[in-house]
Design a protein around this motif. Structure first.
Motif, mmCIF file in Angstrom:
data_model
loop_
_atom_site.group_PDB
_atom_site.id
_atom_site.type_symbol
_atom_site.label_atom_id
_atom_site.label_comp_id
_atom_site.label_asym_id
_atom_site.label_seq_id
_atom_site.Cartn_x
_atom_site.Cartn_y
_atom_site.Cartn_z
ATOM 1 N N GLU A 60 18.253 55.380 71.358
ATOM 2 C CA GLU A 60 18.465 55.409 69.913
ATOM 3 C C GLU A 60 18.527 53.999 69.340
ATOM 4 N N TRP B 83 16.741 51.437 70.130
ATOM 5 C CA TRP B 83 15.401 50.889 69.976
ATOM 6 C C TRP B 83 14.589 51.633 68.912
ATOM 7 N N VAL B 84 15.004 52.843 68.565
ATOM 8 C CA VAL B 84 14.270 53.655 67.611
ATOM 9 C C VAL B 84 14.662 53.327 66.162
ATOM 10 N N ARG B 85 15.942 53.085 65.928
ATOM 11 C CA ARG B 85 16.406 52.886 64.541
ATOM 12 C C ARG B 85 15.976 51.526 63.989
ATOM 13 N N ASP B 86 16.000 51.419 62.680
ATOM 14 C CA ASP B 86 15.577 50.210 61.961
ATOM 15 C C ASP B 86 16.717 49.184 61.982
ATOM 16 N N HIS B 87 16.450 47.970 62.458
ATOM 17 C CA HIS B 87 17.462 46.910 62.548
ATOM 18 C C HIS B 87 17.256 45.834 61.500
#
Length: 167
Positions: free
Chosen positions: A160, A162-166
């Protein structure tokens, strides 16, 4: 094929053809550093030579051009500056100058060499070229050196992350 235990010498500058692409990329980006180090060394040598006793008054090179040799002079410092009459010889000033000149010359030479490196180094091109390094195991020193560590770090975080917007 290259072995896992390949050394930097084998990879960059050696005869191993597996690393030829990386060698070419890295060589292009080391030139600014070589020029920077060279300019720093030449600058430092020039500073030290200019302070050498050979080029100072009375020195061999100085006398070669027909100038008379210098002598130690007394310098009178006005009482208003020190709080009383004070006379010092130029050898005192030369000793202080000599003690401070090497660190000053070194720092100034490093500044000039670093400036030359920064001026000559093309950061955008280096980033683009490093992105094109072939990350094939056994054919890339970057891959052989860094990829396993990056994979281990990547696995420490849940998917999760690596998937979400940072941004």
């Amino acid at each position: 094929a290259a072995s896992k235990d390949a050394t930097f010498k084998d990879a960059w500058g050696g005869s191993n053809a597996d690393y030829a692409v990386e060698d070419l990329i890295i060589e292009q980006h080391t030139r600014p550093f070589v020029w920077g180090v060279g300019s720093a060394l030449i600058t430092f040598a020039s500073f030290r030579l200019s302070k050498s006793s050979m080029v100072r008054p009375g020195g061999a090179l100085h006398n070669l051009f027909g100038r008379s040799s210098g002598s130690t002079k007394k310098i009178h410092v006005p009482p208003s500056r020190i709080g009383g009459g004070h006379t010092t010889t130029s050898t005192d000033r030369e000793a202080l100058n000599k003690a401070l000149s090497i660190p000053f010359d070194f720092v100034l030479s490093l500044l000039i060499g670093g400036s030359a490196t920064i001026f000559l180094f093309d950061k955008d091109r280096a980033m683009q070229d490093m992105a094109e390094v072939p990350l094939v195991e056994g054919r890339s020193l970057v891959s052989d050196t860094l990829c396993n560590d990056f994979i281990l770090e990547h696995e420490k975080f849940p998917n999760e992350f690596w998937v979400r917007d940072h941004s």
